[in-house]
Design a protein around this motif. Structure first.
Motif, mmCIF file in Angstrom:
data_model
loop_
_atom_site.group_PDB
_atom_site.id
_atom_site.type_symbol
_atom_site.label_atom_id
_atom_site.label_comp_id
_atom_site.label_asym_id
_atom_site.label_seq_id
_atom_site.Cartn_x
_atom_site.Cartn_y
_atom_site.Cartn_z
ATOM 1 N N GLU A 156 0.839 -1.203 0.000
ATOM 2 C CA GLU A 156 0.000 0.000 0.000
ATOM 3 C C GLU A 156 0.870 1.248 0.000
ATOM 4 O OE1 GLU A 156 -1.794 3.489 1.468
ATOM 5 O OE2 GLU A 156 -0.406 2.332 2.717
ATOM 6 N N LEU A 157 1.917 1.253 0.817
ATOM 7 C CA LEU A 157 2.813 2.401 0.878
ATOM 8 C C LEU A 157 3.530 2.612 -0.456
ATOM 9 C CD1 LEU A 157 4.228 1.899 4.475
ATOM 10 C CD2 LEU A 157 3.022 3.937 3.658
ATOM 11 N N ALA A 158 3.977 1.521 -1.068
ATOM 12 C CA ALA A 158 4.633 1.626 -2.373
ATOM 13 C C ALA A 158 3.674 2.213 -3.407
ATOM 14 C CB ALA A 158 5.139 0.259 -2.821
ATOM 15 N N ALA A 159 2.432 1.704 -3.412
ATOM 16 C CA ALA A 159 1.429 2.210 -4.354
ATOM 17 C C ALA A 159 1.136 3.683 -4.100
ATOM 18 C CB ALA A 159 0.146 1.388 -4.245
ATOM 19 N N PHE A 160 1.096 4.064 -2.834
ATOM 20 C CA PHE A 160 0.812 5.449 -2.464
ATOM 21 C C PHE A 160 1.950 6.369 -2.910
ATOM 22 C CE2 PHE A 160 0.357 9.168 0.202
ATOM 23 C CZ PHE A 160 -1.013 9.320 0.337
ATOM 24 N N ILE A 161 3.185 5.925 -2.709
ATOM 25 C CA ILE A 161 4.345 6.730 -3.098
ATOM 26 C C ILE A 161 4.338 6.985 -4.603
ATOM 27 C CG2 ILE A 161 6.873 6.623 -3.327
ATOM 28 C CD1 ILE A 161 6.777 5.178 -0.529
ATOM 29 N N GLY A 162 4.041 5.941 -5.378
ATOM 30 C CA GLY A 162 3.979 6.117 -6.823
ATOM 31 C C GLY A 162 2.835 7.019 -7.246
ATOM 32 N N ALA A 163 1.680 6.848 -6.615
ATOM 33 C CA ALA A 163 0.504 7.638 -6.984
ATOM 34 C C ALA A 163 0.688 9.113 -6.668
ATOM 35 C CB ALA A 163 -0.734 7.097 -6.275
ATOM 36 N N THR A 164 1.514 9.413 -5.668
ATOM 37 C CA THR A 164 1.709 10.808 -5.253
ATOM 38 C C THR A 164 3.002 11.405 -5.801
ATOM 39 O OG1 THR A 164 2.670 10.038 -3.150
ATOM 40 C CG2 THR A 164 0.326 10.592 -3.154
ATOM 41 N N ASN A 165 3.547 10.831 -6.850
ATOM 42 C CA ASN A 165 4.692 11.457 -7.515
ATOM 43 C C ASN A 165 4.408 12.942 -7.765
ATOM 44 O OD1 ASN A 165 6.540 9.368 -7.761
ATOM 45 N ND2 ASN A 165 6.080 8.917 -9.897
ATOM 46 N N GLY A 166 5.311 13.806 -7.320
ATOM 47 C CA GLY A 166 5.166 15.230 -7.586
ATOM 48 C C GLY A 166 4.145 15.952 -6.728
ATOM 49 N N ASN A 167 3.528 15.257 -5.778
ATOM 50 C CA ASN A 167 2.512 15.859 -4.906
ATOM 51 C C ASN A 167 3.197 16.398 -3.646
ATOM 52 O OD1 ASN A 167 0.390 16.424 -3.140
ATOM 53 N ND2 ASN A 167 -0.874 14.743 -3.882
ATOM 54 N N LYS A 168 3.349 17.712 -3.563
ATOM 55 C CA LYS A 168 4.099 18.326 -2.461
ATOM 56 C C LYS A 168 3.448 18.094 -1.102
ATOM 57 C CE LYS A 168 6.242 21.939 -5.274
ATOM 58 N NZ LYS A 168 6.416 23.403 -5.483
ATOM 59 N N LYS A 169 2.153 17.835 -1.102
ATOM 60 C CA LYS A 169 1.443 17.605 0.163
ATOM 61 C C LYS A 169 2.048 16.452 0.951
ATOM 62 C CE LYS A 169 -3.148 16.327 1.914
ATOM 63 N NZ LYS A 169 -4.568 16.095 1.548
ATOM 64 N N PHE A 170 2.588 15.452 0.239
ATOM 65 C CA PHE A 170 3.104 14.263 0.912
ATOM 66 C C PHE A 170 4.630 14.165 0.853
ATOM 67 C CE2 PHE A 170 -1.279 13.190 -0.277
ATOM 68 C CZ PHE A 170 -1.777 12.876 0.987
ATOM 69 N N GLU A 171 5.274 15.275 0.561
ATOM 70 C CA GLU A 171 6.730 15.273 0.460
ATOM 71 C C GLU A 171 7.398 15.245 1.827
ATOM 72 O OE1 GLU A 171 10.065 14.680 -1.536
ATOM 73 O OE2 GLU A 171 8.136 14.972 -2.526
ATOM 74 N N GLY A 172 6.778 15.871 2.816
ATOM 75 C CA GLY A 172 7.423 15.978 4.107
ATOM 76 C C GLY A 172 8.530 17.024 4.056
ATOM 77 N N SER A 173 9.459 16.920 4.991
ATOM 78 C CA SER A 173 10.555 17.876 5.052
ATOM 79 C C SER A 173 11.785 17.164 5.598
ATOM 80 C CB SER A 173 10.185 19.059 5.957
ATOM 81 O OG SER A 173 9.910 18.593 7.272
ATOM 82 N N GLY A 174 12.892 17.897 5.622
ATOM 83 C CA GLY A 174 14.095 17.326 6.218
ATOM 84 C C GLY A 174 15.221 17.148 5.229
ATOM 85 N N GLU A 175 15.666 15.908 5.087
ATOM 86 C CA GLU A 175 16.920 15.620 4.413
ATOM 87 C C GLU A 175 16.810 15.650 2.885
ATOM 88 O OE1 GLU A 175 16.343 13.843 8.344
ATOM 89 O OE2 GLU A 175 15.241 13.684 6.455
ATOM 90 N N HIS A 176 17.868 16.170 2.247
ATOM 91 C CA HIS A 176 18.063 16.073 0.789
ATOM 92 C C HIS A 176 16.873 16.612 -0.004
ATOM 93 C CE1 HIS A 176 21.543 13.722 1.894
ATOM 94 N NE2 HIS A 176 20.796 12.801 2.449
ATOM 95 N N MET A 177 16.331 17.741 0.416
ATOM 96 C CA MET A 177 15.138 18.278 -0.232
ATOM 97 C C MET A 177 15.406 18.769 -1.653
ATOM 98 S SD MET A 177 12.751 17.665 1.876
ATOM 99 C CE MET A 177 11.408 18.527 1.065
ATOM 100 N N ALA A 178 16.667 18.915 -2.024
ATOM 101 C CA ALA A 178 16.976 19.337 -3.394
ATOM 102 C C ALA A 178 16.782 18.208 -4.402
ATOM 103 C CB ALA A 178 18.415 19.857 -3.465
ATOM 104 N N TYR A 179 16.606 16.984 -3.902
ATOM 105 C CA TYR A 179 16.469 15.813 -4.775
ATOM 106 C C TYR A 179 15.007 15.395 -4.889
ATOM 107 C CZ TYR A 179 21.528 15.390 -4.374
ATOM 108 O OH TYR A 179 22.889 15.631 -4.422
#
Length: 343
Positions: free
Chosen positions: A191-214
């Motif tokens: 489910e998490l893998a599917a969610f990560i793919g479905a939210t490609n480019g969705n800033k709402k689920f990006e979070g914050s912290g490390e390596h944000m330039a990538y």
């Protein structure tokens, strides 16, 4: 005589407070948890393990065997690499598997997400599959993430997207092709893998912290028996008739109280033109891939490739056991080769 002078704003605040107290009292009287009552316990949950699943399933499938965990001679492991610290203060770790002989060109990577109902399990559950996929030439990364005993949705999503950014930031060290990164997960990890793919480019689920330039975008998803829609006729999550469901612990609220949150946490809600190709590998337990056909319809609407491999006689935990392990391995290898042909 005491006199109290309340303005209308104060009166409204008192009314809201009284209404909230009344609503909570009604829910408690009905035996329903109050809003916000289900919080992370902080205590580790060890209820799910591969060996425990084997002992359970062998009673129904007496011919099954644990997949051979022997490390292939051609594969090297780099273990216990911290990639971030979660809100509980735990260092989240990665294990990386790749061929000992470095290839002349960067190769595809697969981030692997373990199952366990979003509250149990650990990254070592994917070790055997990771080793064998590394033998095939992929760089495989097994990852920790915040469990619901530590933090609620979407903390695990933030963690895993941070892991993808970490992979891109360290791609040169491990010979990873940053344009060919897949995410694979089993059960809750699916489910998490599917969610990560479905939210490609969705800033709402990006979070914050490390390596944000990538970028945290992935170019392929392998969902092994992971749910696609929590509020769906095929889904069993949210049934509290016997015990609190795993998803209720993860979201922190029963489905009846926060249906909008459960929908927002469903991969199917977020499919877009930025979503990557998907491989679904499924058991005979249909509720474990609830919403799959509707999810595929959404993918089709964007002309996004997908394929399904079903083991009609298999239990939910089939990927850990022979006779299903090698066919699962082959399905993943074939899909990856189609999506990421050799350069």
């Amino acid at each position: 005589m005491l006199r109290f002078n309340y303005n209308m704003d104060t009166i409204m605040r008192i009314k809201v407070l009284l209404n909230t107290v009344f609503a909570v009292a009604v829910m408690l009287a009905a035996g329903k948890p109050a809003v916000g009552q289900i919080k992370p316990s902080g205590a580790a949950d060890t209820s799910f393990s591969v060996m425990g699943s084997y002992r359970s399933e062998i009673r129904h499938h007496p011919d099954i065997r644990m997949a051979d965990p022997t490390m292939p001679a051609s594969v090297n492991a780099s273990r216990n690499i911290p990639y971030r610290q979660n809100r509980s203060g735990r260092n989240l770790l990665l294990d990386i598997y790749q061929r000992k002989q470095r290839l002349p060109k960067p190769v595809p990577a697969i981030l692997m997400v373990h199952g366990g109902g979003w509250r149990s399990g650990d990254r070592t559950h994917n070790t055997t599959l990771a080793q064998r996929l590394a033998e095939k030439g992929f760089i495989t990364i097994t990852a920790d993430y915040s469990l619901s005993t530590e933090d609620l949705f979407p903390a695990a999503v933030y963690d895993l997207k941070a892991a993808i950014r970490w992979i891109r930031a360290h791609a040169g060290e491990y010979n990873i092709d940053t344009s060919r990164i897949a995410v694979l997960g089993f059960s809750a990890g699916g489910e998490l893998a599917a969610f990560i793919g479905a939210t490609n480019g969705n800033k709402k689920f990006e979070g914050s912290g490390e390596h944000m330039a990538y970028s945290s975008a992935v170019q392929a998803v392998i969902d092994i028996d992971g749910i696609l829609a929590f509020i769906h006729p095929e889904s069993g999550e949210g049934d509290e008739s016997k015990s609190i469901s795993a998803a209720t612990y993860w979201f922190g609220y029963p489905k009846s109280e926060r249906a909008e949150l459960w929908n927002d946490g469903s991969p199917i809600t977020h499919v877009s033109s930025k979503s990557p190709p998907y491989l679904f590998i499924n058991s005979s337990v249909s509720r474990m891939h609830a919403g799959r056909e509707d999810f595929i319809k959404k993918l089709n609407g964007f002309n996004i490739y997908s394929e399904v491999k079903t083991f009609s006689d298999a239990p939910h935990t089939f990927m850990f056991f022979d006779p299903w392990f090698n066919p699962t391995l082959k399905s993943i290898d074939d899909f990856m080769s189609r999506i990421f042909p050799a350069k």
